[in-house]
Scaffold this motif. Structure first.
Motif, mmCIF file in Angstrom:
data_model
loop_
_atom_site.group_PDB
_atom_site.id
_atom_site.type_symbol
_atom_site.label_atom_id
_atom_site.label_comp_id
_atom_site.label_asym_id
_atom_site.label_seq_id
_atom_site.Cartn_x
_atom_site.Cartn_y
_atom_site.Cartn_z
ATOM 1 N N VAL A 47 31.145 51.886 45.491
ATOM 2 C CA VAL A 47 32.102 49.672 45.172
ATOM 3 C C VAL A 47 32.864 49.508 44.168
ATOM 4 O O VAL A 47 33.556 48.789 44.304
ATOM 5 C CB VAL A 47 30.969 49.134 44.588
ATOM 6 C CG1 VAL A 47 30.096 49.157 45.769
ATOM 7 C CG2 VAL A 47 30.650 49.847 43.162
ATOM 8 N N ALA A 48 34.041 51.075 43.828
ATOM 9 C CA ALA A 48 34.404 50.998 42.821
ATOM 10 C C ALA A 48 36.075 51.824 42.733
ATOM 11 O O ALA A 48 35.143 52.597 42.960
ATOM 12 C CB ALA A 48 34.661 49.954 41.600
ATOM 13 N N VAL A 49 36.661 51.629 43.275
ATOM 14 C CA VAL A 49 37.709 53.485 42.496
ATOM 15 C C VAL A 49 39.364 53.167 41.694
ATOM 16 O O VAL A 49 39.670 51.749 41.995
ATOM 17 C CB VAL A 49 38.005 53.960 44.293
ATOM 18 C CG1 VAL A 49 39.161 53.267 45.725
ATOM 19 C CG2 VAL A 49 38.822 55.330 44.362
ATOM 20 N N PHE A 52 41.387 48.481 39.062
ATOM 21 C CA PHE A 52 40.279 48.646 40.242
ATOM 22 C C PHE A 52 40.351 48.353 41.770
ATOM 23 O O PHE A 52 40.285 47.622 41.501
ATOM 24 C CB PHE A 52 39.074 49.051 39.692
ATOM 25 C CG PHE A 52 38.723 49.980 39.026
ATOM 26 C CD1 PHE A 52 37.751 51.484 39.299
ATOM 27 C CD2 PHE A 52 38.971 50.504 37.174
ATOM 28 C CE1 PHE A 52 37.704 52.273 38.098
ATOM 29 C CE2 PHE A 52 38.986 51.414 36.012
ATOM 30 C CZ PHE A 52 38.325 52.342 36.857
ATOM 31 N N LEU A 53 40.085 48.857 42.772
ATOM 32 C CA LEU A 53 39.744 48.391 43.765
ATOM 33 C C LEU A 53 38.402 48.092 44.289
ATOM 34 O O LEU A 53 37.699 49.630 43.461
ATOM 35 C CB LEU A 53 40.102 49.192 44.919
ATOM 36 C CG LEU A 53 41.918 49.527 45.453
ATOM 37 C CD1 LEU A 53 41.310 50.094 47.231
ATOM 38 C CD2 LEU A 53 41.881 47.907 46.542
ATOM 39 N N ALA A 54 37.847 46.628 43.739
ATOM 40 C CA ALA A 54 36.546 46.538 44.425
ATOM 41 C C ALA A 54 35.425 45.946 44.958
ATOM 42 O O ALA A 54 36.401 44.888 45.140
ATOM 43 C CB ALA A 54 35.817 46.221 42.687
ATOM 44 N N PRO A 111 43.054 41.020 45.269
ATOM 45 C CA PRO A 111 44.062 41.597 43.169
ATOM 46 C C PRO A 111 43.035 43.352 43.167
ATOM 47 O O PRO A 111 41.696 43.426 43.537
ATOM 48 C CB PRO A 111 44.481 41.157 42.737
ATOM 49 C CG PRO A 111 42.641 39.984 42.689
ATOM 50 C CD PRO A 111 42.633 40.014 44.771
ATOM 51 N N LEU A 112 43.791 43.609 42.440
ATOM 52 C CA LEU A 112 42.925 45.337 41.526
ATOM 53 C C LEU A 112 42.293 44.338 40.474
ATOM 54 O O LEU A 112 43.086 43.449 39.877
ATOM 55 C CB LEU A 112 44.127 46.135 40.898
ATOM 56 C CG LEU A 112 44.921 46.583 42.087
ATOM 57 C CD1 LEU A 112 45.683 48.401 42.160
ATOM 58 C CD2 LEU A 112 43.984 47.515 43.549
ATOM 59 N N VAL A 113 41.227 44.967 40.418
ATOM 60 C CA VAL A 113 40.576 44.330 38.743
ATOM 61 C C VAL A 113 41.031 45.400 37.750
ATOM 62 O O VAL A 113 40.985 46.350 37.767
ATOM 63 C CB VAL A 113 39.321 44.081 38.647
ATOM 64 C CG1 VAL A 113 38.768 42.773 40.366
ATOM 65 C CG2 VAL A 113 38.363 45.541 39.440
#
Lengths: 339, 339
Positions: free
Chosen positions: B39-41, B47-49, B79-81
């Motif tokens: 779910v996130a990396v 982070f991509l989520a 967007p990245l978080v």
């Protein structure tokens, strides 16, 4: 947690297990919260039984065998009984008979009917009646551990089931019999004949008076068969295994290996091939690049080839009654404690 | 059982873990009833989520690093978080920094506060803040596994905790760093200088551009320190470990060893002595009778000396991103499935 135990087989390993129960009493309580009580011990000659727990010190110091149990019973004024009653678990340590699987088979099935968990040290019942035993265990919802039948202190099933979780096991190769490895090591290192090395092994208590099971490869075949059935999903029995022992290894074979910097080892191997699993045991030459090259004397070793972790194996676990007893104790701990 | 995962660190090992998640999807479901969703990396770059699960195929085929995650985010229009949210478990695979333990420490503590279980591949946080991390995990009732930080595919903790259940571990000795073992093996076999062997290791992707952690012994020290703290009950930190790497091993040292039929290996050792635990790392000569004698190249090995099972050890588990990722997957399986 209190566990009532039955032990079948009061031979050298069985007695060693009793000694270990006493020696490790505090550690079992402190580290694993296990309070273990031996409520019956015996075999064909009858059982000593005591619901409050037998005297571990007396039994650990006694001669092995049923006569010794009889003498203990006489001294206590309580006769031997014909069989064991209900308890939490059975430690099965009778001698291995690969033809009939008895007397272990009868004890294991009785324990399963009694809804007792089982720790098997002898191999006969498992190699002869693997599917039947596991089906009965599933029906009765009991668990069965058998590290003692698959190279004892050498972690074989642990690695295959636990350390390789998520991997596919492609093949397994092992030096699984400490006695034949000792004999080959002595022949190799000291330029002895098979007969000379066997005699030394017998004089040191490493080989039995009748060394057939070890030197003809049957013991190695039993262990690899159980590993293949358990880890590779096969349903083979002993007659499916091609077995050559070390009896035919000559001093010239060893001389040739030595000249190449190699060694001859009795290797048991299992591999997936064309949808089937093949198990075989034979003496093979291995070089210094083999992970088991330094597994000498009564040590054992195993290597698993996997899809994602490459080669992973275990070494050591030198054959001894104490090591076998310790393997059974490990199984017992695993039955009742999530490690 | 559905498990939502967060992965910190999108380097070579992190990406390999993503590939493995995809490759093993069916096996994880079929063999362990685990349905794992990433779910996130990410990491410091963001982070991509995606609560519904990220695209494993796209990520497994992408370049490593935060720029690649940014490009993926741009392509998706999301967007990245800045950080990761709640999930079931964290796989921590950022680079090891043994001075600060960061950024792994921050991620591990955040996961623990979120009541997520943790699988650590990087060592920095554990060697710097072992007691603090385990205290927080206990308070928040989460579990922490770290095979990836203790020699990855080589089963070290498994043997110590599971296979040796019931034994007392008296000492531990291991070849725990694949890179330095590869360099020593090449120096030994091919009569190369340290610099030549290092250059070959670097050209093959075995040694990093900055090989300090490996060749100076720090990586081996970190691993043995974690093993000692976990298995021998010590509370040591890195500054308590006496460390000598392989930089000072000369061609003459190796020539002398070779003449005696021995090898020089970088051994990490831990032993109980006078009520304390001593950990040290140094190059040592071992002979053919040592169970780790044939552990060459990028392979690793470990031997435990015990009171009841004698010497028991593991060999293999050659260092590779795939092996490290597979070790993390094993830990993940162990967290959720009773094997």
């Amino acid at each position: 947690m209190r566990i009532n135990l039955v032990l079948t087989g009061f031979g050298i390993v069985g007695r060693e297990f009793i000694k270990l129960l006493e020696e490790k009493r505090d550690a079992l309580r402190g580290n694993y919260d296990l309070d273990i009580r031996l409520v019956a011990v015996g075999g064909r000659g009858g059982f000593l039984a005591n619901e409050d727990g037998l005297d571990l010190t007396a039994l650990g110091g006694a001669e092995t065998g049923s006569r010794s149990l009889q003498a203990y019973a006489d001294a206590q004024g309580s006769p031997l009984v014909a069989s064991f009653g209900e308890a939490d678990a059975l430690i099965e340590a009778t001698p291995t008979d690969t033809d009939t699987g008895e007397p272990g088979l009868g004890y294991i099935m009785q324990a399963i009917r009694n809804r007792m968990d089982v720790v098997a040290l002898s191999k006969g019942a498992l190699v002869r009646h693997y599917n039947e035993i596991f089906a009965a265990a599933a029906t009765n919802r009991v668990r069965l551990k058998f590290s003692g039948a698959t190279a004892a202190a050498l972690p074989t099933l642990d690695i295959g089931q636990i350390s390789l979780a998520g991997c596919e096991i492609l093949s397994i190769e092992g030096i699984l019999n400490g006695t034949s490895n000792y004999i080959l090591s002595r022949m190799q290192q000291d330029r002895l004949s098979f007969e000379e090395a066997l005699r030394i092994a017998q004089s040191r208590g490493i080989a039995e008076a009748n060394p057939k099971l070890d030197v003809e490869g049957t013991d190695s075949a039993c262990k690899m068969l159980l590993l293949a059935n358990c880890l590779l999903g096969s349903k083979l029995s002993l007659s499916d295994v091609s077995v050559t022992g070390i009896v035919g290894v000559t001093e010239q074979d060893l001389e040739e290996a030595r000249a190449q910097g190699s060694k001859i080892k009795l290797l048991a191997r299992a591999r997936k091939q064309d949808g089937a699993v093949r198990v075989e045991v034979s003496p093979r030459k291995i070089g210094t690049d083999h992970l088991l090259f330094s597994v000498d004397g009564t040590n054992k070793g195993i290597v698993f080839r996997t899809d994602t972790m490459g080669e992973v194996g275990a070494v050591g676990g030198s054959s001894s009654p104490r090591g076998a007893a310790a393997a059974a104790m490990k199984d017992l701990i695993h039955l009742y404690r999530k490690i």
